[in-house]
Design a protein around this motif. Structure first.
Motif, PDB file in Angstrom:
ATOM      1  N   VAL A 147       0.823  -1.217   0.000  1.00 20.79           N
ATOM      2  CA  VAL A 147       0.000   0.000   0.000  1.00 20.79           C
ATOM      3  C   VAL A 147       0.858   1.270   0.000  1.00 20.79           C
ATOM      4  CG1 VAL A 147      -0.284   0.166   2.521  1.00 20.79           C
ATOM      5  CG2 VAL A 147      -2.051   1.091   1.006  1.00 20.79           C
ATOM      6  N   GLY A 149      -5.271  -4.710   0.331  1.00 19.38           N
ATOM      7  CA  GLY A 149      -5.411  -5.636   1.449  1.00 19.38           C
ATOM      8  C   GLY A 149      -6.840  -6.051   1.737  1.00 19.38           C
ATOM      9  N   SER A 150      -7.784  -5.670   0.892  1.00 18.99           N
ATOM     10  CA  SER A 150      -9.185  -6.048   1.146  1.00 18.99           C
ATOM     11  C   SER A 150      -9.500  -7.415   0.547  1.00 18.99           C
ATOM     12  CB  SER A 150     -10.132  -4.969   0.632  1.00 18.99           C
ATOM     13  OG  SER A 150     -10.060  -4.865  -0.772  1.00 18.99           O
ATOM     14  N   TYR A 154     -12.000  10.459   0.210  1.00 19.35           N
ATOM     15  CA  TYR A 154     -11.568   9.310   1.007  1.00 19.35           C
ATOM     16  C   TYR A 154     -10.569   8.490   0.202  1.00 19.35           C
ATOM     17  CZ  TYR A 154     -15.786  10.626   3.604  1.00 19.35           C
ATOM     18  OH  TYR A 154     -16.736  11.318   4.304  1.00 19.35           O
ATOM     19  N   ASP A 155      -9.575   7.962   0.889  1.00 19.30           N
ATOM     20  CA  ASP A 155      -8.498   7.212   0.244  1.00 19.30           C
ATOM     21  C   ASP A 155      -8.975   5.777  -0.041  1.00 19.30           C
ATOM     22  OD1 ASP A 155      -6.165   5.986  -0.565  1.00 19.30           O
ATOM     23  OD2 ASP A 155      -5.055   6.370   1.290  1.00 19.30           O
ATOM     24  N   LEU A 156      -9.768   5.647  -1.084  1.00 18.76           N
ATOM     25  CA  LEU A 156     -10.320   4.329  -1.414  1.00 18.76           C
ATOM     26  C   LEU A 156      -9.226   3.395  -1.930  1.00 18.76           C
ATOM     27  CD1 LEU A 156     -13.715   5.348  -3.097  1.00 18.76           C
ATOM     28  CD2 LEU A 156     -13.190   4.970  -0.678  1.00 18.76           C
ATOM     29  N   THR A 157      -8.205   3.968  -2.541  1.00 15.34           N
ATOM     30  CA  THR A 157      -7.069   3.157  -2.995  1.00 15.34           C
ATOM     31  C   THR A 157      -6.442   2.445  -1.796  1.00 15.34           C
ATOM     32  OG1 THR A 157      -6.627   4.742  -4.742  1.00 15.34           O
ATOM     33  CG2 THR A 157      -4.839   3.245  -4.178  1.00 15.34           C
ATOM     34  N   GLY A 158      -6.182   3.220  -0.757  1.00 13.06           N
ATOM     35  CA  GLY A 158      -5.590   2.637   0.447  1.00 13.06           C
ATOM     36  C   GLY A 158      -6.520   1.628   1.097  1.00 13.06           C
ATOM     37  N   LEU A 159      -7.801   1.952   1.108  1.00 11.31           N
ATOM     38  CA  LEU A 159      -8.779   1.048   1.716  1.00 11.31           C
ATOM     39  C   LEU A 159      -8.818  -0.291   0.983  1.00 11.31           C
ATOM     40  CD1 LEU A 159     -11.264   0.573   3.620  1.00 11.31           C
ATOM     41  CD2 LEU A 159     -12.672   1.524   1.780  1.00 11.31           C
ATOM     42  N   VAL A 194     -18.573  -1.125   5.724  1.00  9.57           N
ATOM     43  CA  VAL A 194     -17.771  -0.551   4.636  1.00  9.57           C
ATOM     44  C   VAL A 194     -17.811  -1.475   3.421  1.00  9.57           C
ATOM     45  CG1 VAL A 194     -15.399   0.000   3.948  1.00  9.57           C
ATOM     46  CG2 VAL A 194     -16.284   0.816   6.142  1.00  9.57           C
TER      47      VAL A 194
END
Lengths: 421, 475
Positions: free
Chosen positions: B148, B185-186, B177-182, B429
């Motif tokens: 990330v 790892g999902s 919102y940092d959707l890339t970061g979210l 989420v």
């Protein structure tokens, strides 16, 4: 009527002076909540939800001007009493603290152990850890060390339904569950109120040095900075300042543009990096300042704090690719003050309110979809005529839905974030 | 839609897609090999409309069942979407399709003086798309961070059939919102990644690698803390215990001493003028903590041999045991001695040998429990041991996974680190992205009403996880 509303709102009533202190973009709250524990804060949020009253979340208020004018503002919610350091195990290079702890207080504790959080938001003596994360305020070394999102390893957030939920943890490597730290970084407190944070920290580098290079042409200064950013021994900070900004930061130069470079690393590394930086300045038609910068630490603090802007001016902030930065700054006229960071493709442009709308349009035109220009700060009177964030970012529908899901009554900083979230 | 050649449902053909590098298997109903992001998005939409699960998979090197289609449905694999779309050295970015193999990207970049930093041990097989799914790590996360930290943008397909470009891409930040970061790892539970913007880093001029030899893991652990406390910023610190060394040396002949209680592999990156000096300082730290020998890799060949031994450690275990079960716990660095001691006691008590090969600098443990899957009841016992070790890591203030992911395997164990309330927020989420829960269902989150207990079962006739010298399994 106002008094009647106050009685049903949670929090304590406040006097006129305190109201003025807690005013945001010309709006004043009727009440204030200063919870002493995360639990008390969460209960406060639940009470707010029950009345659908809107809160603006306050930390150190260094970045409270960030964002659009609040749509509603009934209660000020301050995190500053959540100020405890909860854990710091030096050998693990990690720490855990409450969100209202001042950044400077944490750094002082770390410093005593030869460590630091390599994030350096403006006014660390006031700024809180939670505010730094919510405002995504990383300081000048982002290109070298990463920003807020790279150093937060765990989080506890109080949500409007009164629940406190965690994500991440206290270890530096952890992929269990979703990375909600990212979701709250730069979210301006619109999804929940951060109550606790876990950070990775860093051993303070052995040596540091500051070098100034002077240029006639801004393009040359930026090109030199860009070249340095791509080297293995990249500087810890690279900024390009116009003559007036340099002066505001406490130094003077005859040249139009100055490239200020901060080098960090092992002692020998810094020496070699200094030679490399000097060569870069000369290769780009610049002159290396022969006098050592007086009080370099204070100079860098001034540069950092300059990025907060001024009360009566508009501060614009452009983020683009490294090579895309020049054209965006080029549209700024000689009446604007410029501070650029060529290593991260970012620039601050300060301009008088009267010229802000036109300049913002021109800069947005120059970015051409490969970055963005936002208003970081503006006088209250200018806020409504400026489109603070510009067009909503891609994925906005998901963002709006996240907001609806986690803050269904829109009690947290309503209207302040992108697209009116 | 993708062409007849690239979609199949024949039970014989789909069998190849029933497993990854974990012990669990499940048959998909169909396999699709799309050739473009648009095709991925259409498949995602159709699956969602039909209520069919959709599982994204590429290298399938998941060690936790992350890509096993446990509820059937459609497996999307990225074999055709394996192009490096752009290398932009001026802006320190590359844009790649999800099927690009991790190592392939760095191989293209290195001659030009740059690389993509995250280097999981499976980097010869795992893909950047899969790396985003698990937020993959590797030995060099200690200094440089995980996936990330090197991803600045994603194009993703949603179950609505929409394709979205998220994140700043070539810029450094973007409001919102940092959707890339979210999404990093999902584990493919919210969206399917179709394109990735990654940060490029200049290659260090010099990397110095040390092998430090200790009598036991405790002194080796102490040396790790001493190195960190000395102010040195190592690029990697890896540990292998006595049992691991036997297997690794037999397989790699890299020169690991067979009589050592533990070895550390320490690496420092830097310029030539500095790296040698820092390596010497690290060596002093190790000696001060009782290392009986510290060796500097003399040349690149010797350095590569040491790393090859380390990165091939799991494959080498086949020399010690027909099967092994690997874990991915994390503890605070200072808790390494106590945790390793406790794992040793579990080994003594249960009679199962446990090897430790791991990223010591991050406190990221990879205990390997050796067993024989054909012996009645051994596998069940091993799962209980695994469960006990994960609980131990959680109780030490750590995590149950540092880089492999939760997947199918640890979905119940996640309760060791998160409360119902924590998980409920994460679930909310997830539902914003995938309200019908069709994206990689049965992963990450505990089964409704489930208790913390091992979730995987050894399927009949299972052979994966039995690593012979010719097989490749990484950690």
């Amino acid at each position: 009527m106002k008094a009647q509303v106050s009685r049903v709102l949670p929090g304590q009533e406040i006097g006129v002076d305190e109201q003025r202190e807690l005013a945001v973009d010309g709006l004043t709250p009727a009440r204030v909540m200063r919870p002493q524990s995360p639990q008390e804060l969460a209960e406060g949020l639940q009470a707010l939800s029950a009345t659908s009253a809107a809160a603006v979340v306050h930390g150190g208020d260094t970045q409270i001007g960030l964002g659009s004018r609040p749509a509603r503002y009934d209660v000020a919610l301050s995190t500053t009493r959540l100020s405890r350091l909860l854990e710091h195990e030096p050998a693990d290079l990690t720490c855990r603290a409450e969100a209202g702890m001042r950044v400077g207080d944490l750094q002082a504790i770390l410093r005593a152990h030869g460590q630091r959080l390599p994030l350096d938001p403006p006014r660390p003596e006031k700024a809180t850890l939670g505010g730094m994360v919510a405002a995504n305020s990383s300081g000048l070394s982002r290109a070298r060390y990463g920003g807020v999102r790279d150093w937060v390893i765990g989080i506890a957030v109080a949500y409007p339904n009164g629940v406190i939920a965690r994500a991440g943890g206290k270890v530096v490597k952890n992929v269990a569950g979703y990375d909600l730290m990212k979701l709250h970084t730069g979210a301006l407190g619109t999804l929940g109120v951060i109550v606790e944070l876990n950070f990775k920290v860093q051993t303070t580098p052995e040596a540091d040095d500051t070098m100034l290079g002077h240029f006639d042409q801004r393009g040359d200064a930026l090109a030199a900075g860009r070249w340095l950013a791509r080297q293995y021994l990249a500087p810890a900070a690279i900024t390009v300042l116009d003559r007036e900004v340099l002066q505001e930061c406490g130094l003077t130069a005859d040249w139009r543009w100055t490239l200020a470079i901060r080098l960090e690393g092992y002692r020998r590394e810094v020496e070699i990096a200094r030679d490399q930086a000097a060569a870069a300045v000369r290769d780009h038609a610049g002159r290396v300042e022969s006098e050592p910068a007086p009080a370099p630490a204070r100079f860098w603090e001034s540069v950092r704090d300059w990025t907060l802007g001024q009360d009566e001016a508009v501060l614009l902030y452009a983020t683009t690719s490294l090579s895309g930065l020049s054209p965006v700054i080029d549209v700024a006229g000689s009446d604007s003050r410029v501070m650029a960071e060529p290593a991260s493709g970012t620039a601050y442009v300060r301009v008088a309110p009267g010229a802000a709308v036109g300049l913002l349009d021109r800069m947005r035109g120059a970015v051409k979809g490969s970055g963005q220009v936002v208003v970081r700060r503006a006088p209250t009177a200018s806020k409504d005529e400026l489109d603070i964030f510009g067009p909503p970012p891609p994925g906005f529908a998901l963002m709006r839905e996240l907001k609806r899901t986690l803050d269904p009554n829109a009690i947290l900083n309503p209207g302040r974030f992108v697209g009116g979230i | 839609m993708v062409g007849e050649r690239y979609a199949f449902t024949d039970p014989y053909e789909v069998r190849l897609y029933q497993y990854d590098a974990s012990p669990e298997t499940a048959l998909p109903d169909a396999v699709v090999i799309p050739g473009s992001a648009e095709e991925v998005a259409q498949v995602a939409r159709i699956c969602a409309e039909e209520g069919v699960p959709i599982v994204a998979r590429s290298g399938a090197s998941s060690l936790c069942g992350g890509t096993v289609p446990v509820e059937g449905g459609v497996v999307i694999t990225f074999a055709r979407m394996d192009h490096i779309l752009e290398i932009d050295l001026e802006n320190l970015r590359a844009v790649v399709e999800p099927g690009v193999v991790n190592l392939a990207l760095s191989q293209v970049l290195r001659p030009r003086g740059f690389y993509y930093v995250p280097d999981p041990s499976s980097q010869g097989a795992c893909t950047i798309g899969g790396n985003v799914g698990t937020n993959a790590g590797g030995p060099h996360t200690l200094l440089y961070g995980v996936t990330v930290n090197h991803v600045t943008g994603l194009e993703v397909a949603l179950t609505t059939g929409e394709l979205l470009q998220l994140g700043p891409g070539k810029a450094s930040e973007l409001s919102g919102y940092d959707l890339t970061g979210l999404l990093c790892g999902s584990e493919g539970t919210m969206a399917i990644v179709t394109k990735i913007w990654v940060r490029l880093t200049p290659v260090p001029p010099v990397s110095k690698t040390l092998l430090a030899v200790f009598d036991d893991v405790t002194t080796a652990s102490n040396a790790v803390s001493t190195v960190i406390a000395s102010g040195i910023l190592p690029a990697a610190i890896e540990m292998m215990d006595h049992l691991s060394i036997q297997a690794v040396e037999a397989a790699s002949h890299a020169g690991y001493p067979l009589d050592a209680g533990a070895v550390l592999l320490l690496e420092v990156d830097g310029i030539a003028e500095v790296a040698g000096d820092v390596a010497r300082r690290m060596a002093e730290c190790c000696r001060a903590e009782g290392a009986r020998e510290v060796r500097l890799a003399r040349d690149e060949a010797e350095r590569q041999a040491l790393w090859k031994g380390r990165k091939g450690a799991f494959s080498a275990m086949g020399r010690l045991s027909p099967d092994f079960y690997v874990m991915d716990g994390v503890v605070p660095r200072t808790r390494l001695p106590a945790t390793l001691d406790a794992i040793g006691k579990i080994s003594e008590r249960t009679g199962f040998k446990i090897c430790n090969v791991f990223h010591a600098g991050d406190g990221n443990l990879h205990p390997l429990v050796l067993f024989d899957g054909f012996k009645e009841g051994e596998y069940e016992q091993v799962l209980r041991i695994g469960d006990e070790i994960l609980k131990l890591c959680a109780d030490q203030g750590g995590s149950i996974t540092g880089e492999h992911g939760i997947g199918l395997e640890k979905r119940e164990n996640i309760r060791y680190v998160f409360s119902d309330q924590d998980l409920s927020v994460m679930d909310q989420v997830r539902r914003v992205f995938d309200p019908g829960l069709r994206m990689n269902p049965g992963k990450v989150f505990p089964a409704a009403g489930g208790e913390a207990k091992p979730a995987v079962r050894m399927p009949a006739g299972k052979t994966t996880g039995r690593a012979g010298p010719g097989d490749e399994i990484w950690v």
